[in-house]
Design a protein around this motif. Structure first.
Motif, short mmCIF file in Angstrom:
data_model
loop_
_atom_site.label_atom_id
_atom_site.label_comp_id
_atom_site.label_asym_id
_atom_site.label_seq_id
_atom_site.Cartn_x
_atom_site.Cartn_y
_atom_site.Cartn_z
N GLN A 1 77.74 -7.54 10.79
CA GLN A 1 79.17 -7.68 11.48
C GLN A 1 79.26 -6.78 12.32
O GLN A 1 80.13 -6.86 13.46
N SER B 1 83.51 -12.96 11.06
CA SER B 1 83.23 -13.10 9.66
C SER B 1 84.36 -13.80 8.72
O SER B 1 83.95 -14.74 8.06
N LEU C 1 77.80 -11.01 7.44
CA LEU C 1 78.53 -9.85 6.76
C LEU C 1 77.51 -8.70 7.18
O LEU C 1 78.20 -7.40 7.38
N ARG C 2 76.28 -8.79 6.88
CA ARG C 2 75.42 -7.33 7.15
C ARG C 2 75.42 -7.03 8.57
O ARG C 2 75.07 -5.69 8.87
N ALA D 1 79.19 -2.76 9.00
CA ALA D 1 78.40 -3.87 8.56
C ALA D 1 79.21 -3.70 7.07
O ALA D 1 79.26 -2.68 6.47
N VAL D 2 79.21 -4.69 6.31
CA VAL D 2 79.65 -4.80 4.76
C VAL D 2 78.43 -4.42 4.04
O VAL D 2 77.23 -4.54 4.24
N LEU E 1 86.72 -7.27 7.09
CA LEU E 1 85.89 -8.22 7.85
C LEU E 1 86.70 -8.28 9.21
O LEU E 1 87.80 -8.59 9.60
N TYR F 1 75.43 -14.04 4.24
CA TYR F 1 75.22 -12.74 3.78
C TYR F 1 74.80 -11.93 5.21
O TYR F 1 75.15 -10.80 5.44
N ALA G 1 78.47 -7.25 0.32
CA ALA G 1 78.16 -8.82 1.00
C ALA G 1 77.53 -9.76 0.12
O ALA G 1 77.73 -10.94 0.23
N ALA H 1 79.15 -13.54 -0.38
CA ALA H 1 78.41 -14.48 0.12
C ALA H 1 78.31 -15.53 -1.05
O ALA H 1 78.53 -16.74 -0.95
#
Length: 571
Positions: free
Chosen positions: A90, A134, A87-88, A102-103, A130, A84, A108, A112
């Motif tokens: 990214q 990622s 992804l946040r 960011a996702v 992504l 997580y 996210a 995750a």
């Protein structure tokens, strides 16, 4: 006729390769998890011991079932939080040549949970969402780790069945390390090289430019695809690098790569069954499970292939030649047989990948794929998850069968008591509770209904399939459903999380109970569990339990759609 013969040969050839490879691999895995020396021990042993030293793990110390379960949950939680965070963050991390932002939080969370529960449900387009970091550090790494954890749970249950008055069932950290280091990594490494040789890209470049025949410029996404493709399929993860998954020519370039992909999905689940027979000291018990899996698998395959090759009656009525079958949503490179085998393999295991669009399949084909999910993906099952889910049904069948004929319920010399059945029924009823409760809610909530690609029975099938796939940790979907919304991201994420961890904990509790019992020798009062009678009874229990749980949903969804299609009401 030629297509039928070649398709049949392709299927038989693929399945034969699976069995040929799975038998020695199963023997290798049995030796590995019984602490015997293997061919890779001289090479990987020092690396394994270095991991234990760095993590402070004493490999000789075993755990009781509750400590094993806590370790599993903590491991999954740590992997989920790490993914997580990646992804946040990214947008600010390296290896992001596309400059992706960011996702979003809800997506996210879904990703995750998905990639630490072996589901790999994708509500996004990989190549448009992504970064390479990622994909490689986040997704690919967790593909190894979540599959290793699933193998560990299966091994713990098998180990419990073979022990005599033991308070422990093994060490989670040792089991997951060995599954990852000795099984998944070496095989995935070789597969990645083969996929790259077949033409699957493996590069850190984000995209390449191309010109069409008309002279227009086009940007084509590429990246480290071969490495993710290998573990995606070998670990029964799913989750393609590209949105089109295994239908994308970069993920699945040819018929030979398609054969290898089907082989990759099936080989480890089948190998684990051979390992079970070897660890149990009774090859006949493993053979009984394998025959049960094979019957379910072949029946579903026959239904999908026959229905898809028969043509659409609504199109036949307006003059379309039915001999061509239903090719909409399928790739001409793979044909009906390649698409049918892939659909059966991906739903019979926990893979969830696809080389054809399930949304485009006939209602009965969709029913067969959905039924595989509702069974719990046990034919032959996900890596680890299929074996322990089937063993759960075996214990229930042995309990019912013994009571019916007035004998003491037992399996492999271990008596099955009421407490074991309570845990078994909790694990068994969890999935239908998740599927039916969430599907019922989605059927009446507008924000959920707005995501459907169709109304009527097919729309209901899209809903039920989504939650069945999530609860079974499968990840496949009817492509007509737009799942990238807060409702679907959160609810499918919850279903995936509970479908893995809340399902595995009672199974580990059963393992702890069985390990502590004295192993009895077979007697005249023992119900045989390795013959055709027990296999038939097991199949009957599996089908009856599933139908009792899901018959209304199936009747109102794919069955109703089938009859409407026969009447020419819809396409």
């Amino acid at each position: 006729m030629f297509r039928t013969v070649t398709g049949f040969f392709e299927i038989v050839f693929t399945l034969a390769l699976v069995v040929v490879a799975a038998r020695p691999l199963g023997a290798y895995m049995a030796d590995l998890f019984q602490n015997r020396r293997t061919v890779l021990t001289p090479i990987l042993g020092p690396i394994e011991r270095a991991f234990y030293w760095a993590a402070g793990v004493k490999s000789e110390d075993e755990q009781e079932w509750d400590a094993y379960a806590i370790s599993m949950v903590l491991f999954g939680g740590a992997c989920m939080l790490s993914l997580y965070a990646i992804l946040r963050l990214q947008a600010w991390l390296p290896l992001n040549p596309q400059g992706f932002p960011a996702v979003p939080p809800d997506l996210a969370f879904n990703i995750a949970v998905s990639f630490v529960t072996n589901a790999n449900w994708q509500a996004y387009g990989g190549e448009t969402t992504l970064s390479h970091l990622s994909q490689m550090v986040g997704l690919t790494a967790n593909n190894f780790l979540d599959s290793g954890a699933a193998i560990a749970i299966a091994v713990a249950l098998v180990r419990a069945l073979t022990r005599n008055e033991s308070t422990t069932i093994g060490n989670f950290w040792v089991d997951v390390t060995r599954a990852t280091l000795y099984v998944l990594l070496p095989v995935a490494f070789v597969l990645a090289l083969v996929f790259a040789a077949f033409g699957v890209p493996q590069t850190l470049v984000g995209s390449i430019g191309a010109a069409t025949l008309e002279g227009l410029k086009q940007t084509i996404a590429i990246g480290p695809v071969a490495s993710q493709e290998a573990i995606k399929l070998l670990g029964d993860n799913g989750g393609g690098f590209f949105n089109a998954n295994s239908a994308h020519p970069f993920e699945n370039p040819s018929v030979w790569s398609n054969i290898l992909q089907n082989w990759s999905q099936l080989v480890l689940p089948v190998a684990l069954v051979f390992a079970f027979g070897r660890m149990a000291g009774d090859a006949k018990q493993g053979r009984a499970l394998l025959i049960t899996m094979a019957v379910i698998f072949v029946m579903a395959l026959a239904v999908i292939w026959k229905v898809e090759a028969a043509g659409n009656p609504a199109l036949t009525a307006i003059g379309v030649d039915p001999s061509q079958g239903v090719m909409e949503g399928k790739d001409l490179r793979f044909g009906q047989a390649g698409a049918a085998l892939f659909a059966d393999a991906t739903t019979g295991t926990g893979t969830g990948a696809s080389n054809a669009v399930l949304e485009s399949m006939a209602p009965i084909s969709g029913l067969a794929a959905m039924f595989n999910l509702l069974l719990g993906c046990i034919s032959p099952g996900g890596v680890g998850t299929g074996l322990y889910s089937l063993l759960l049904l075996v214990l229930i069948t042995a309990f019912i069968g013994a009571l019916m004929i007035g004998r003491t319920p037992e399996y492999l010399g271990k008596k099955i008591n009421a407490r074991d059945m309570q845990f078994a029924m909790f694990a068994l009823l969890l999935s239908p509770a998740l599927v039916l409760v969430f599907a019922g809610g989605a059927s009446v909530v507008k924000i959920a209904l707005d995501s459907l690609g169709a109304g009527g029975p097919h729309g209901l099938s899209e809903i039920v399939y989504a939650y069945a796939s999530s609860a079974a940790d499968n990840g496949s979907a009817f492509a007509g459903l737009n799942a990238n919304t807060p409702w679907w991201n959160v609810t499918t994420g919850v279903a995936m999380f509970l479908g893995r961890f809340a399902h595995a904990i009672p199974i580990l509790a059963i393992a702890g109970s069985l390990a502590a019992k004295k192993k009895a020798m077979p007697s005249a009062g023992t119900l045989p569990t390795d013959g055709p009678l027990f296999i038939t009874f097991l199949l009957a229990v599996i089908v009856i339990i599933t139908l009792l749980q899901y018959l209304p949903a199936l009747a109102l969804g794919p069955v109703a759609e089938h009859f409407l299609l026969q009447q020419g009401t819809l396409f």
